[in-house]
Design an enzyme around this catalytic site. Structure first.
Site, PDB file in Angstrom:
ATOM      1  CE1 TYR A 100      -3.243  10.578   0.553  1.00 28.24           C
ATOM      2  CE2 TYR A 100      -3.114  12.086   2.418  1.00 28.24           C
ATOM      3  CZ  TYR A 100      -3.234  10.797   1.918  1.00 28.24           C
ATOM      4  OH  TYR A 100      -3.349   9.732   2.793  1.00 28.24           O
TER       5      TYR A 100
ATOM      6  CG  HIS B  59       0.627   6.291  -0.923  1.00 25.64           C
ATOM      7  ND1 HIS B  59      -0.537   6.891  -1.368  1.00 25.64           N
ATOM      8  CD2 HIS B  59       0.317   5.696   0.265  1.00 25.64           C
ATOM      9  CE1 HIS B  59      -1.508   6.680  -0.492  1.00 25.64           C
ATOM     10  NE2 HIS B  59      -1.020   5.961   0.511  1.00 25.64           N
TER      11      HIS B  59
ATOM     12  CG  HIS C 143      -1.632   1.282   1.474  1.00 23.95           C
ATOM     13  ND1 HIS C 143      -2.978   1.436   1.228  1.00 23.95           N
ATOM     14  CD2 HIS C 143      -1.204   2.486   1.942  1.00 23.95           C
ATOM     15  CE1 HIS C 143      -3.341   2.673   1.522  1.00 23.95           C
ATOM     16  NE2 HIS C 143      -2.277   3.339   1.967  1.00 23.95           N
ATOM     17  CD  GLU C 144       1.845   3.794   3.640  1.00 21.82           C
ATOM     18  OE1 GLU C 144       2.340   4.855   3.221  1.00 21.82           O
ATOM     19  OE2 GLU C 144       0.681   3.719   4.090  1.00 21.82           O
TER      20      GLU C 144
ATOM     21  CG  ASP D 112      -9.078  20.297   1.256  1.00 22.01           C
ATOM     22  OD1 ASP D 112      -8.282  19.524   1.823  1.00 22.01           O
ATOM     23  OD2 ASP D 112      -8.814  20.868   0.183  1.00 22.01           O
TER      24      ASP D 112
ATOM     25  CG  HIS E  77      -6.834   7.498   5.323  1.00 25.01           C
ATOM     26  ND1 HIS E  77      -6.170   8.696   5.443  1.00 25.01           N
ATOM     27  CD2 HIS E  77      -5.877   6.557   5.102  1.00 25.01           C
ATOM     28  CE1 HIS E  77      -4.869   8.507   5.313  1.00 25.01           C
ATOM     29  NE2 HIS E  77      -4.664   7.218   5.099  1.00 25.01           N
TER      30      HIS E  77
ATOM     31  CD  GLU F 235      -4.573   6.738   1.729  1.00 27.04           C
ATOM     32  OE1 GLU F 235      -4.626   5.524   2.009  1.00 27.04           O
ATOM     33  OE2 GLU F 235      -3.567   7.428   1.955  1.00 27.04           O
TER      34      GLU F 235
END
Length: 426
Positions: free
Chosen positions: A181, A170, A166-167, A262, A272, A190
């Site tokens: 983002y 990015h 997952h990381e 935001d 997320h 995400e």
């Protein structure tokens, strides 16, 4: 190419803030420390990205290096403990981080022919044992950093392959669409990491879409914590529900989209949280197609990611995946229908792109053919009328010659009372 200047952490801030309400002081302290540390790191990341500090561009074929922070927070003071040429370590965290980086690198190379995270052989550096009771793992644009967890709620973050993938994904997003983002583009950012994080785990275990658990971070909670994972792609909103962690807030449909401010406190519009919607769309696509999800569904999503831009929204991405499915597998194919059905299942209708343009081209082609046929028929009728008028005029002229009296013959009018001459084309 511009890239997003964000610190991408696996543990969502809303969950850490919930832990601040815990009756246990150690749990509250660990959550607060993680939130404060992550905010500071996010600021450092922004400054470093702005000036390009420390960014290595030399190709390295995805070469791995693992560094041990030994509880410190200064990555510059970490000790190199394993390289590609090094032996297996006695520290399990070293080996899990090393293997996770390698599996992710191999996945992108073998499945999508991508040379490391940036597509140009970027080296993969991992830092373990960062800080004390640090409940997170993150990608900061240069390296992967792992906390050990607090031992109460979270355990060692190197133990989850889908978290590592997952990381690192990015980094793939930074070097392709560079999705902003915030808001829907941030939620897509995400979601891309969840999608490919899950696919790396499925690919590594040779699991079909039906066999996969579709959970993100199932291995990072300590035993006894009533939670399946951080997120569920199969059923967003069901990963956890208890007094300690609260209720998983992820929506699974656009009619439950979370409209949040935001700002940092609200996770930049709930990136997320709202990622649950495109996550489920991918799950539905994979289940309808069947087989291995990293094949057709993964390829469609990967190509759509590369075709996206910084501000791509959910609707844009839905249209792009539909178009890519048509390009890769054919218009009207099972794969394209699966994509369309999946987005409809989360409240997004494919609104244009290939399908509508295709229909418009057919309509336009049919209309043009009809117009051409009508024009030809009209021209034929006009020619026939003119021919009849010319024949009539010829007969009149012949009669005049035979009469020889010089009297002008009666010229019969054409339609509308006009003479044939007035109807002849100029």
């Amino acid at each position: 190419m511009k890239t997003c200047r964000c610190l991408n952490c696996i543990t969502p801030p809303h969950l850490l803030r919930k832990l601040l309400e815990s009756e246990d002081k150690a749990t509250r302290d660990a959550a607060l420390n993680t939130l404060v540390s992550s905010a500071r790191l996010r600021g450092e990341r922004s400054i470093r990205s702005t000036f390009g500090v420390g960014v290595s561009t030399a190709p390295a074929s995805g070469r791995r290096s693992i560094f041990d922070c030994r509880g410190g927070t200064d990555l510059g003071q970490a000790t190199l403990v394993r390289t590609e040429q090094g032996e297996t370590s006695s520290d399990a965290s070293v080996n899990k981080a090393f293997d996770g980086l390698g599996r992710t690198r191999d996945f992108y190379r073998e499945v999508f022919e991508r040379d490391s995270i940036d597509g140009r052989g970027m080296r993969l550096d991992g830092y373990i044992h960062r800080g004390r009771n640090y409940n997170n793992a993150f990608w900061d644009g240069q390296e992967m950093v792992f906390g050990d967890g607090d031992g109460i709620i979270f355990t060692d973050f190197t133990g989850s392959l889908d978290v590592i993938a997952h990381e690192l994904t990015h980094g793939v997003t930074e070097n392709t669409a560079a999705l902003e983002y915030r808001g829907q583009s941030g939620a897509l950012n995400e979601s891309m990491s969840d999608v490919f994080g899950s696919l790396v785990k499925q690919w590594s275990g040779n699991e079909s879409a039906e066999q996969a658990d579709w959970l993100i971070g199932a291995d990072i909670f300590t035993p006894g914590i009533g939670a399946d994972a951080l997120r569920s792609m199969k059923a967003p909103g069901t990963a956890y529900d208890n007094r300690l962690l609260g209720k998983d807030p992820q929506p699974d449909h656009m009619n439950r989209f979370a409209n949040l401010p935001d700002n940092g406190e609200n996770d930049f519009g709930g990136v997320h949280i709202n990622s649950g919607i495109p996550n489920r769309a991918f799950f539905l696509t994979a289940m309808e197609i069947g087989g291995y999800a990293w094949e057709a569904p993964g390829l469609i999503w990967y190509e759509a990611l590369k075709a996206s831009v910084q501000t791509t929204q959910f609707q844009d991405f839905a249209d792009t995946t539909f178009a890519k499915a048509g390009q890769l597998f054919g218009m009207g194919s099972q794969e394209q229908r699966a994509v369309q059905d999946a987005w409809r299942g989360v409240g997004i209708r494919v609104s244009g792109g290939t399908a509508r343009r295709g229909r418009h081209r057919m309509i336009e082609a049919g209309g043009m053919a009809a117009r051409e046929e009508s024009d030809i028929a009209a021209l034929a009728r006009q020619i026939a009328a003119l021919s009849g008028q010319v024949a009539s005029l010829s007969r009149d002229l012949s009669a005049m010659k035979r009469g020889g009296n010089g009297a002008a013959p009666e010229i019969r009018s054409g339609p509308g009372g006009r003479s044939p001459r007035s109807q002849a084309p100029a």
